[in-house]
Design a protein around this motif. Sequence first.
Motif, mmCIF file in Angstrom:
data_model
loop_
_atom_site.group_PDB
_atom_site.id
_atom_site.type_symbol
_atom_site.label_atom_id
_atom_site.label_comp_id
_atom_site.label_asym_id
_atom_site.label_seq_id
_atom_site.Cartn_x
_atom_site.Cartn_y
_atom_site.Cartn_z
ATOM 1 N N SER A 6 56.133 -36.234 62.380
ATOM 2 C CA SER A 6 54.765 -36.248 61.869
ATOM 3 C C SER A 6 53.890 -35.771 63.009
ATOM 4 C CB SER A 6 54.346 -37.653 61.418
ATOM 5 O OG SER A 6 54.491 -38.582 62.454
ATOM 6 N N TRP A 7 53.944 -34.445 63.262
ATOM 7 C CA TRP A 7 53.285 -33.885 64.426
ATOM 8 C C TRP A 7 51.895 -33.350 64.133
ATOM 9 C CZ3 TRP A 7 58.612 -31.602 64.931
ATOM 10 C CH2 TRP A 7 59.382 -32.343 65.825
ATOM 11 N N CYS A 8 51.466 -33.431 62.900
ATOM 12 C CA CYS A 8 50.173 -32.861 62.567
ATOM 13 C C CYS A 8 49.153 -33.964 62.325
ATOM 14 C CB CYS A 8 50.289 -31.982 61.324
ATOM 15 S SG CYS A 8 48.778 -31.089 60.929
ATOM 16 N N GLU A 9 47.963 -33.758 62.841
ATOM 17 C CA GLU A 9 46.899 -34.750 62.693
ATOM 18 C C GLU A 9 46.637 -35.024 61.216
ATOM 19 O OE1 GLU A 9 42.186 -35.319 63.895
ATOM 20 O OE2 GLU A 9 43.308 -33.554 64.548
ATOM 21 N N GLY A 10 46.549 -36.290 60.862
ATOM 22 C CA GLY A 10 46.267 -36.668 59.489
ATOM 23 C C GLY A 10 47.500 -36.944 58.667
ATOM 24 N N VAL A 11 48.687 -36.760 59.247
ATOM 25 C CA VAL A 11 49.928 -37.008 58.521
ATOM 26 C C VAL A 11 50.523 -38.321 59.003
ATOM 27 C CG1 VAL A 11 52.254 -36.191 58.047
ATOM 28 C CG2 VAL A 11 50.373 -34.563 58.206
ATOM 29 N N GLU A 12 50.632 -39.279 58.106
ATOM 30 C CA GLU A 12 51.179 -40.573 58.467
ATOM 31 C C GLU A 12 52.638 -40.704 58.026
ATOM 32 O OE1 GLU A 12 48.631 -43.468 56.758
ATOM 33 O OE2 GLU A 12 46.867 -42.854 57.906
ATOM 34 N N GLU A 13 52.982 -40.089 56.906
ATOM 35 C CA GLU A 13 54.333 -40.208 56.388
ATOM 36 C C GLU A 13 55.282 -39.306 57.179
ATOM 37 O OE1 GLU A 13 56.795 -39.687 52.177
ATOM 38 O OE2 GLU A 13 54.673 -39.191 52.315
ATOM 39 N N PRO A 14 56.414 -39.834 57.665
ATOM 40 C CA PRO A 14 57.355 -39.008 58.428
ATOM 41 C C PRO A 14 58.106 -38.032 57.534
ATOM 42 C CG PRO A 14 58.266 -41.197 58.101
ATOM 43 C CD PRO A 14 56.850 -41.240 57.576
ATOM 44 N N ARG A 15 58.604 -36.963 58.139
ATOM 45 C CA ARG A 15 59.448 -35.990 57.465
ATOM 46 C C ARG A 15 60.785 -35.927 58.187
ATOM 47 N NH1 ARG A 15 54.244 -36.024 55.507
ATOM 48 N NH2 ARG A 15 53.933 -34.424 53.946
ATOM 49 N N VAL A 16 61.766 -35.299 57.544
ATOM 50 C CA VAL A 16 63.080 -35.130 58.163
ATOM 51 C C VAL A 16 63.215 -33.674 58.597
ATOM 52 C CG1 VAL A 16 65.576 -35.198 57.824
ATOM 53 C CG2 VAL A 16 64.128 -36.986 56.845
ATOM 54 N N LEU A 17 63.461 -33.498 59.881
ATOM 55 C CA LEU A 17 63.564 -32.171 60.474
ATOM 56 C C LEU A 17 64.927 -32.000 61.123
ATOM 57 C CD1 LEU A 17 62.257 -29.471 61.587
ATOM 58 C CD2 LEU A 17 61.657 -30.819 63.608
ATOM 59 N N VAL A 18 65.608 -30.905 60.797
ATOM 60 C CA VAL A 18 66.836 -30.526 61.486
ATOM 61 C C VAL A 18 66.446 -29.471 62.515
ATOM 62 C CG1 VAL A 18 69.134 -29.538 61.267
ATOM 63 C CG2 VAL A 18 68.240 -30.998 59.459
ATOM 64 N N TYR A 63 64.432 -33.410 42.604
ATOM 65 C CA TYR A 63 64.085 -34.803 42.871
ATOM 66 C C TYR A 63 64.788 -35.233 44.153
ATOM 67 C CZ TYR A 63 62.812 -34.549 37.957
ATOM 68 O OH TYR A 63 62.254 -34.171 36.764
ATOM 69 N N GLY A 64 64.113 -36.002 44.946
ATOM 70 C CA GLY A 64 64.752 -36.475 46.169
ATOM 71 C C GLY A 64 63.779 -37.165 47.085
ATOM 72 N N SER A 65 64.279 -38.135 47.837
ATOM 73 C CA SER A 65 63.506 -38.840 48.854
ATOM 74 C C SER A 65 64.443 -39.097 50.024
ATOM 75 C CB SER A 65 62.954 -40.164 48.316
ATOM 76 O OG SER A 65 62.084 -39.939 47.224
ATOM 77 N N TRP A 66 63.867 -39.564 51.128
ATOM 78 C CA TRP A 66 64.669 -39.881 52.305
ATOM 79 C C TRP A 66 64.546 -41.364 52.624
ATOM 80 C CZ3 TRP A 66 68.131 -36.659 54.315
ATOM 81 C CH2 TRP A 66 67.973 -35.284 54.146
ATOM 82 N N ASP A 75 58.479 -37.537 50.404
ATOM 83 C CA ASP A 75 58.754 -36.117 50.595
ATOM 84 C C ASP A 75 60.244 -35.926 50.870
ATOM 85 O OD1 ASP A 75 58.920 -33.476 51.249
ATOM 86 O OD2 ASP A 75 57.318 -33.507 52.748
ATOM 87 N N GLY A 76 60.998 -35.458 49.872
ATOM 88 C CA GLY A 76 62.436 -35.292 50.022
ATOM 89 C C GLY A 76 62.847 -33.937 50.553
ATOM 90 N N ARG A 77 61.884 -33.169 51.035
ATOM 91 C CA ARG A 77 62.229 -31.851 51.555
ATOM 92 C C ARG A 77 62.980 -31.946 52.884
ATOM 93 N NH1 ARG A 77 56.335 -29.297 50.407
ATOM 94 N NH2 ARG A 77 55.824 -31.497 50.682
ATOM 95 N N ALA A 277 51.467 -35.593 51.778
ATOM 96 C CA ALA A 277 51.376 -37.020 52.064
ATOM 97 C C ALA A 277 49.961 -37.539 51.915
ATOM 98 C CB ALA A 277 51.890 -37.307 53.468
ATOM 99 N N THR A 278 48.978 -36.630 51.968
ATOM 100 C CA THR A 278 47.586 -37.074 51.943
ATOM 101 C C THR A 278 46.910 -36.845 50.605
ATOM 102 O OG1 THR A 278 46.887 -34.949 52.820
ATOM 103 C CG2 THR A 278 47.332 -36.694 54.410
ATOM 104 N N ARG A 279 47.520 -36.077 49.721
ATOM 105 C CA ARG A 279 46.832 -35.746 48.481
ATOM 106 C C ARG A 279 46.571 -36.941 47.603
ATOM 107 N NH1 ARG A 279 49.681 -30.005 46.856
ATOM 108 N NH2 ARG A 279 48.406 -28.726 48.231
ATOM 109 N N LYS A 280 47.530 -37.869 47.576
ATOM 110 C CA LYS A 280 47.350 -39.063 46.744
ATOM 111 C C LYS A 280 46.195 -39.896 47.276
ATOM 112 C CE LYS A 280 50.937 -41.126 45.084
ATOM 113 N NZ LYS A 280 52.210 -41.877 44.983
ATOM 114 N N LYS A 281 45.985 -39.825 48.608
ATOM 115 C CA LYS A 281 44.898 -40.601 49.202
ATOM 116 C C LYS A 281 43.555 -39.940 48.992
ATOM 117 C CE LYS A 281 47.983 -42.296 52.820
ATOM 118 N NZ LYS A 281 48.228 -42.370 54.272
#
Length: 282
Positions: A6-18, A63-66, A75-77, A277-281
């Motif tokens: 979660s390297w971008c300002e305003g993003v609280e939800e983590p993502r999975v990065l390879v 469909y997918g989540s982590w 975010d299951g991406r 991650a922020t659109r719902k908010k």
Amino acid sequence: MVKSMSWCEGVEEPRVLVAPDPGSSGNGLGRMVLLRHPKSGNATQYLFVNSVLQELQWFKNSYGSWFLGDYVTEDGRLYLSTPIDPVFIMLPIFDEARMKKGDEPGKFRQLDEILFVDQFPDYHQLLLTVENCMQVVCNVKEVGSSKFFRLDDSKVLRWLCYKVYQLKETLPKLDKNYAVQGEKETLLDAVSILGEYLKDEPWLKLLCDHLKLNILEVNGKAETSAEGTNNSHLCNDLQERSDEKKASNVSAKRGRPSKKVKMETESHNIKDMFTRATRKKS
């Protein structure tokens, strides 16, 4: 290496990065830099870790989540980052900076001047990396403690031919289909892959003329490849997020529900990486 990010300002939800292992040097912390795409010129986000520039792509099923420890990220991406040679990114910047006219070689410029790109201040974060890598395609003059750079067409062509040769030798090892096709076909594939990072004028045309290839064939292969995947670079979406938030507020005031976000499938442009991650908010 797999990381939550979660390297971008305003993003609280983590993502999975390879991502490639950053190694033991440096602190291993990545930051996003906004640069111009070397072919299209569009604003594109790259990952910069331990002086290594990386491009980003993502993939998502319907469909997918982590599951990350005790946390479930919606975010299951799957995000992928791969190193990219900074010379590709810098070619159009150095080409413009030399202010070449006709057959004249252009002007020598200091890196501070070259990397001053309007609306793209992040280029200066790459200054030390650029100083080391761009000497292979530039003429360099030292005056006292200062260095002056000027892009050299013959050095660029030599560097591009080396990249083509490397890729042409590697492709058959990666895919058996390349191993059974003709040498010219493999050469076309190699040039078309590199062509995704080169402007048609002057670099791709210069390379094709030198290798006696038809640039239309090269671009045709690139377009065919693009139809099968949409793994474009990460584009800046902060303005879009701001506009969507304003539109949502206006709709709420008027008593109208905001539009639902469509479910995305397959491989897509990852410009929405920092918005979902922020659109719902909003």
